[in-house]
Enzyme design. Structure first.
Site, PDB file in Angstrom:
ATOM      1  N   CYS A 181     -18.093 -25.185  11.673  1.00 55.60           N
ATOM      2  CA  CYS A 181     -17.720 -24.784  10.312  1.00 55.60           C
ATOM      3  C   CYS A 181     -18.867 -25.147   9.386  1.00 55.60           C
ATOM      4  CB  CYS A 181     -16.390 -25.413   9.891  1.00 55.60           C
ATOM      5  SG  CYS A 181     -16.413 -27.217   9.797  1.00 55.60           S
ATOM      6  N   ARG A 224     -12.484 -28.129   9.100  1.00 49.90           N
ATOM      7  CA  ARG A 224     -11.979 -27.183  10.103  1.00 49.90           C
ATOM      8  C   ARG A 224     -12.452 -27.475  11.526  1.00 49.90           C
ATOM      9  NH1 ARG A 224     -14.033 -22.119   6.851  1.00 49.90           N
ATOM     10  NH2 ARG A 224     -15.589 -23.720   6.388  1.00 49.90           N
TER      11      ARG A 224
HETATM   12  P1  4NP Z   1     -15.404 -27.484   6.469  1.00 44.49           P
HETATM   13  O1  4NP Z   1     -15.023 -27.624   4.924  1.00 44.49           O
HETATM   14  O2  4NP Z   1     -16.539 -26.475   6.540  1.00 44.49           O
HETATM   15  O3  4NP Z   1     -14.162 -26.989   7.083  1.00 44.49           O
HETATM   16  O4  4NP Z   1     -15.810 -28.869   6.946  1.00 44.49           O
HETATM   17  C1  4NP Z   1     -15.948 -27.914   3.915  1.00 44.49           C
HETATM   18  C2  4NP Z   1     -16.380 -29.201   3.734  1.00 44.49           C
HETATM   19  C3  4NP Z   1     -17.253 -29.494   2.703  1.00 44.49           C
HETATM   20  C4  4NP Z   1     -17.695 -28.472   1.866  1.00 44.49           C
HETATM   21  C5  4NP Z   1     -17.257 -27.173   2.063  1.00 44.49           C
HETATM   22  C6  4NP Z   1     -16.392 -26.895   3.093  1.00 44.49           C
HETATM   23  N1  4NP Z   1     -18.566 -28.793   0.789  1.00 44.49           N
HETATM   24  O5  4NP Z   1     -18.827 -27.885  -0.038  1.00 44.49           O
HETATM   25  O6  4NP Z   1     -19.049 -29.921   0.691  1.00 44.49           O
END
Ligand code: 4NP
Length: 154
Positions: free
Chosen positions: A10, A16
């Site tokens: 992700c 995710r």
């Molecule tokens: P992930 O979610 O891709 O599912 O881990 C996110 C975690 C952090 C960020 C965006 C999505 N962020 O902008 O820091």
């Protein structure tokens, strides 16, 4: 058969893909499937961090274990190492396609293509959203995990 290696991808590797790692590990073990599992992010924004507390709470409520997980960024060597490199959404799929050596492109895919409903192809990013985003992530990941387990068992 050699033990298959699966890498979940992700953006931040804190919501995710750590959830996919925890859910798939538990369900594969329950299904008696021997598999090597890891997760990584296409960004390096949260390197070294544990999964997001909201992901841990939602996942632990369903009995999943997030211990020992720490965010890392996907590296070039991952493409040769893992047999299945499964992105949570199109944005991350495109980021992988940009850095993946051509000979390994067939290893890339969208994780939700293993879910039976086939209608939803992306796991929505829950990071900035409301609380039920994390349970929705779990629902989608549980379905796709069972589909991937079935695919690996055949
Ligand atoms: P992930 O979610 O891709 O599912 O881990 C996110 C975690 C952090 C960020 C965006 C999505 N962020 O902008 O820091």
């Amino acid at each position: 058969m050699q033990t298959p290696k699966v890498l979940f991808i992700c953006l931040g590797n804190i919501c995710r893909s750590p959830t996919a790692e925890a859910v798939f590990r538990a369900r594969a073990e329950q299904a008696g499937l021997n598999v090597i599992i890891d997760s990584a992010g296409t960004s390096g924004w949260h390197i070294g961090e544990a999964p997001d507390q909201r992901s841990i709470e939602a996942g632990e409520a369903r009995g999943y274990n997030f211990k020992g997980q720490a965010s890392r960024k996907v590296i070039r060597a991952d493409f040769g190492e893992f047999d299945y490199i499964l992105a949570m959404d199109d944005q991350n799929m495109r980021a992988l396609e940009e850095i993946c050596p051509e000979s390994y492109l067939s290893r890339l895919g969208l994780f939700l293509d293993y879910a039976n409903d086939g209608a939803t192809r992306e796991v929505p990013d829950p990071y900035y959203g409301g609380g039920d985003g994390f349970t929705r992530v779990l629902d989608l990941i549980e379905q796709a995990s069972d589909g991937l387990i079935a695919a690996l068992k055949t």
